[in-house]
Design an enzyme around this catalytic site. Sequence first.
Site, PDB file in Angstrom:
ATOM      1  CG  ASP A 110      62.111  86.716  35.921  1.00  0.00           C
ATOM      2  OD1 ASP A 110      62.749  87.052  34.931  1.00  0.00           O
ATOM      3  OD2 ASP A 110      61.725  87.538  36.780  1.00  0.00           O
ATOM      4  CG  ASP A 166      50.362  87.525  41.387  1.00  0.00           C
ATOM      5  OD1 ASP A 166      51.307  86.778  41.042  1.00  0.00           O
ATOM      6  OD2 ASP A 166      50.411  88.245  42.402  1.00  0.00           O
ATOM      7  NE  ARG A 172      47.302  84.652  42.091  1.00  0.00           N
ATOM      8  CZ  ARG A 172      48.630  84.504  42.148  1.00  0.00           C
ATOM      9  NH1 ARG A 172      49.267  83.929  41.159  1.00  0.00           N
ATOM     10  NH2 ARG A 172      49.306  84.926  43.187  1.00  0.00           N
TER      11      ARG A 172
HETATM   12  P1  IMP Z   1      62.355  83.542  39.414  1.00  0.00           P
HETATM   13  O1  IMP Z   1      62.706  83.004  40.772  1.00  0.00           O
HETATM   14  O2  IMP Z   1      62.986  84.913  39.200  1.00  0.00           O
HETATM   15  O3  IMP Z   1      62.621  82.612  38.268  1.00  0.00           O
HETATM   16  O4  IMP Z   1      60.832  83.881  39.441  1.00  0.00           O
HETATM   17  C1  IMP Z   1      59.904  82.931  39.456  1.00  0.00           C
HETATM   18  C2  IMP Z   1      58.596  83.398  40.019  1.00  0.00           C
HETATM   19  O5  IMP Z   1      58.442  84.829  40.011  1.00  0.00           O
HETATM   20  C3  IMP Z   1      57.504  82.886  39.138  1.00  0.00           C
HETATM   21  O6  IMP Z   1      57.116  81.591  39.497  1.00  0.00           O
HETATM   22  C4  IMP Z   1      56.423  83.926  39.332  1.00  0.00           C
HETATM   23  O7  IMP Z   1      55.677  83.623  40.477  1.00  0.00           O
HETATM   24  C5  IMP Z   1      57.184  85.219  39.549  1.00  0.00           C
HETATM   25  N1  IMP Z   1      57.341  85.967  38.281  1.00  0.00           N
HETATM   26  C6  IMP Z   1      58.453  86.134  37.516  1.00  0.00           C
HETATM   27  N2  IMP Z   1      58.205  86.869  36.436  1.00  0.00           N
HETATM   28  C7  IMP Z   1      56.902  87.165  36.475  1.00  0.00           C
HETATM   29  C8  IMP Z   1      56.015  87.888  35.593  1.00  0.00           C
HETATM   30  O8  IMP Z   1      56.375  88.424  34.539  1.00  0.00           O
HETATM   31  N3  IMP Z   1      54.715  87.950  36.002  1.00  0.00           N
HETATM   32  C9  IMP Z   1      54.241  87.387  37.139  1.00  0.00           C
HETATM   33  N4  IMP Z   1      55.019  86.700  37.974  1.00  0.00           N
HETATM   34  C10 IMP Z   1      56.334  86.583  37.651  1.00  0.00           C
END
Ligand code: IMP
Length: 185
Positions: A110, A166, A172
């Site tokens: 993300d 989740d 999940r």
């Molecule tokens: P980042 O650090 O913002 O890239 O987020 C990574 C982590 O956030 C992922 O490994 C997920 O655990 C969680 N995450 C980000 N977007 C989503 C989503 O749309 N659904 C569920 N979990 C998410």
Amino acid sequence: MDPAPDRKHLKTLIPAAKVQARVAELGKQITADCSVAAGEQPLHLVSVLKGSFVFAADLIRAIDLDVSIDFLGTQSYGASTESSGEIRATKHLDQDIADRDVLLVEDIVDTGITVEWICTHLQRQRPRSCRIVTLLDKPSRRVKPVELAYVGFEIPDKFVVGYGLDYAQRYRNLPDICEIPESTP
Ligand code: IMP
Ligand code: MG
């Protein structure tokens, strides 16, 4: 935090059959790209808990190579849909990755904050190589630039659940990847 909506209010974004077909393709691509010579160490998958456990379980069976797998636990979000920006390790690796070819298995990238934090953490152990496979990519929200070797699906800026992902630890087990509606009745 909003309460988790009833399953019937979730909208399917990627149906299970499409997910399965794409995972099979990723497995073939990884098999073609990463040869493991006789006598060499297996390709070492590192599955990021908890979200990637379903994807990793299917992906490992779609890779026709000598592989090993380990799990790394991280927590970034608490119980909301917005990143806190703070990562902590909830489970460390069991095996040493020095001189190993590592394939990091993520559910979703993300902002990129989590995967960047993990890569920095893993690089300290001097793997021979470290590449990333993610099932889902939300490039519109990227804050940290990260190089993704394999991406299952690019998705828009929606919060998704299912196939390991989740919302407040729920959903999940859904075989489809579903969207959480902005507001639920
Ligand atoms: P980042 O650090 O913002 O890239 O987020 C990574 C982590 O956030 C992922 O490994 C997920 O655990 C969680 N995450 C980000 N977007 C989503 C989503 O749309 N659904 C569920 N979990 C998410
Ligand atoms: Mg994750």
